[in-house]
Scaffold this active site. Sequence first.
Site, PDB file in Angstrom:
ATOM      1  N   HIS A   1     -67.984 -34.832  21.048  1.00 57.24           N
ATOM      2  CA  HIS A   1     -69.159 -35.115  21.285  1.00 57.24           C
ATOM      3  C   HIS A   1     -70.088 -35.175  19.965  1.00 57.24           C
ATOM      4  O   HIS A   1     -71.384 -35.196  19.784  1.00 57.24           O
ATOM      5  CB  HIS A   1     -70.251 -34.817  22.188  1.00 57.24           C
ATOM      6  CG  HIS A   1     -69.519 -35.326  23.857  1.00 57.24           C
ATOM      7  ND1 HIS A   1     -69.309 -36.471  24.056  1.00 57.24           N
ATOM      8  CD2 HIS A   1     -69.266 -34.457  24.705  1.00 57.24           C
ATOM      9  CE1 HIS A   1     -68.932 -36.576  25.284  1.00 57.24           C
ATOM     10  NE2 HIS A   1     -68.789 -35.399  25.661  1.00 57.24           N
TER      11      HIS A   1
ATOM     12  N   ASP B   1     -60.747 -38.317  27.372  1.00 57.47           N
ATOM     13  CA  ASP B   1     -62.043 -37.443  28.206  1.00 57.47           C
ATOM     14  C   ASP B   1     -62.637 -38.170  29.049  1.00 57.47           C
ATOM     15  O   ASP B   1     -62.934 -39.615  28.635  1.00 57.47           O
ATOM     16  CB  ASP B   1     -62.478 -36.796  27.020  1.00 57.47           C
ATOM     17  CG  ASP B   1     -63.633 -35.850  27.801  1.00 57.47           C
ATOM     18  OD1 ASP B   1     -63.322 -34.536  27.594  1.00 57.47           O
ATOM     19  OD2 ASP B   1     -64.581 -36.211  28.292  1.00 57.47           O
TER      20      ASP B   1
ATOM     21  N   HIS C   1     -65.589 -38.445  29.593  1.00 56.76           N
ATOM     22  CA  HIS C   1     -66.921 -38.573  28.902  1.00 56.76           C
ATOM     23  C   HIS C   1     -66.704 -39.427  27.418  1.00 56.76           C
ATOM     24  O   HIS C   1     -65.576 -39.143  26.728  1.00 56.76           O
ATOM     25  CB  HIS C   1     -67.691 -37.431  28.495  1.00 56.76           C
ATOM     26  CG  HIS C   1     -68.117 -36.640  29.726  1.00 56.76           C
ATOM     27  ND1 HIS C   1     -67.383 -35.425  29.875  1.00 56.76           N
ATOM     28  CD2 HIS C   1     -68.822 -36.928  30.829  1.00 56.76           C
ATOM     29  CE1 HIS C   1     -67.702 -35.023  31.225  1.00 56.76           C
ATOM     30  NE2 HIS C   1     -68.539 -35.910  31.781  1.00 56.76           N
TER      31      HIS C   1
ATOM     32  N   ASP D   1     -61.018 -34.171  32.595  1.00 58.48           N
ATOM     33  CA  ASP D   1     -62.316 -34.295  33.439  1.00 58.48           C
ATOM     34  C   ASP D   1     -62.385 -35.574  34.254  1.00 58.48           C
ATOM     35  O   ASP D   1     -63.197 -36.045  34.881  1.00 58.48           O
ATOM     36  CB  ASP D   1     -63.637 -33.846  32.770  1.00 58.48           C
ATOM     37  CG  ASP D   1     -63.641 -34.492  31.190  1.00 58.48           C
ATOM     38  OD1 ASP D   1     -62.688 -35.144  30.924  1.00 58.48           O
ATOM     39  OD2 ASP D   1     -64.447 -33.962  30.606  1.00 58.48           O
TER      40      ASP D   1
END
Length: 368
Positions: A142, A179, A181, A267
């Site tokens: 990120h 991931d 996200h 996740d």
Amino acid sequence: MATGFFWDERTFWHGGGNYAFTLPVGGLIQPLAAGGLPESPETKRRLVNLMNVTGLMGELDVRTASEASTEALLRVHPQSYLDTFKEMSDNGGGELGLRVPFARGGYELAALSAGLSIAAVEAVLTGDVQNAYALSRPPGHHCLPDYPNGFCLMANIAIAIEAAKAKGLAGRVAVLDWDVHHGNGTEAIFYERDDVLTLSFHQEGNYPLDTGALADRGKGAGEGYNINLPLPAGAGHTAYLHAMDRVAIPAIRDFAPDIIIIASGYDASAVDPLARMIATADTYRQMTHKVKDLAAEVCDGKLVLVHEGGYSEVYVPFCAHAAIEAMSGSAINLADPFGVTFEVRQPGARFDAFLIAEIDRMAEELGL
């Protein structure tokens, strides 16, 4: 050749400072289990413990690494960002961006996390190991060049790619981010380049809220070299494997990279508190098998998994263990103690059919 495993106990001591607790942490004061962050060291520490107990650790080429040099960091992050981060780190910690607090010494721990990624990628590209796993913490996908967010303080994978390029070890690199996200930082860094293919599978509308759209394909020279696959909440084992077969594998095969790097977050698992997907340990095992086979086909097996998110302290270790087994060729085949429970919770045939149709639709829009 063995699979390399790059880790360092010190990375587990990264914490959120006084973000949620009044107790001072940092330096020689080890953070509490959560350290004020959902991104807990326990998911990684319990993975290492599990690998030691099962014997998987003994099958790997276990190494550590040095902190990424300032020179390596500057290939991605501007001097102004590094100076501000270091000053705050030396003076007790704080928060530079969004949802990414750190304690005293956070700068050095983030540089060590990036250093583990650099070392893993270099070892694979030089033929020192066949493939490798970097247990990097804090995560990195990120982090923008000058703005950290989502628990990420330095862009680990991007830093490792640029370090390899600076040494002439790689020309074309494919980054697959599974991931849950969106990998907005990695995307932003390479958005206008055609030498790095960035591909992200993520839960639609999760985090960040304003990135990860299917239509975001890159810009300028990078047009067509960024692929986003925003998946509906509730996607499980079948949908993820179909996304691999329908989107990731053909896109990476067409790109023909020198190495494949996976931003390996866990996740999307069935019990993660920060997402609503239903992947299992076997999902990660099979996805890793698929990308390992692809790497053998297109880039002489050169594959690196870099640990990203995953917030279930109980289940992340089993998901990561399955992935590492697959990439190393281990015969341990650890049974998933939650497997039966999560198999029952998988989407029904009607929803799976919808998900497959959605993935096929998006693949057609992407020209795949």
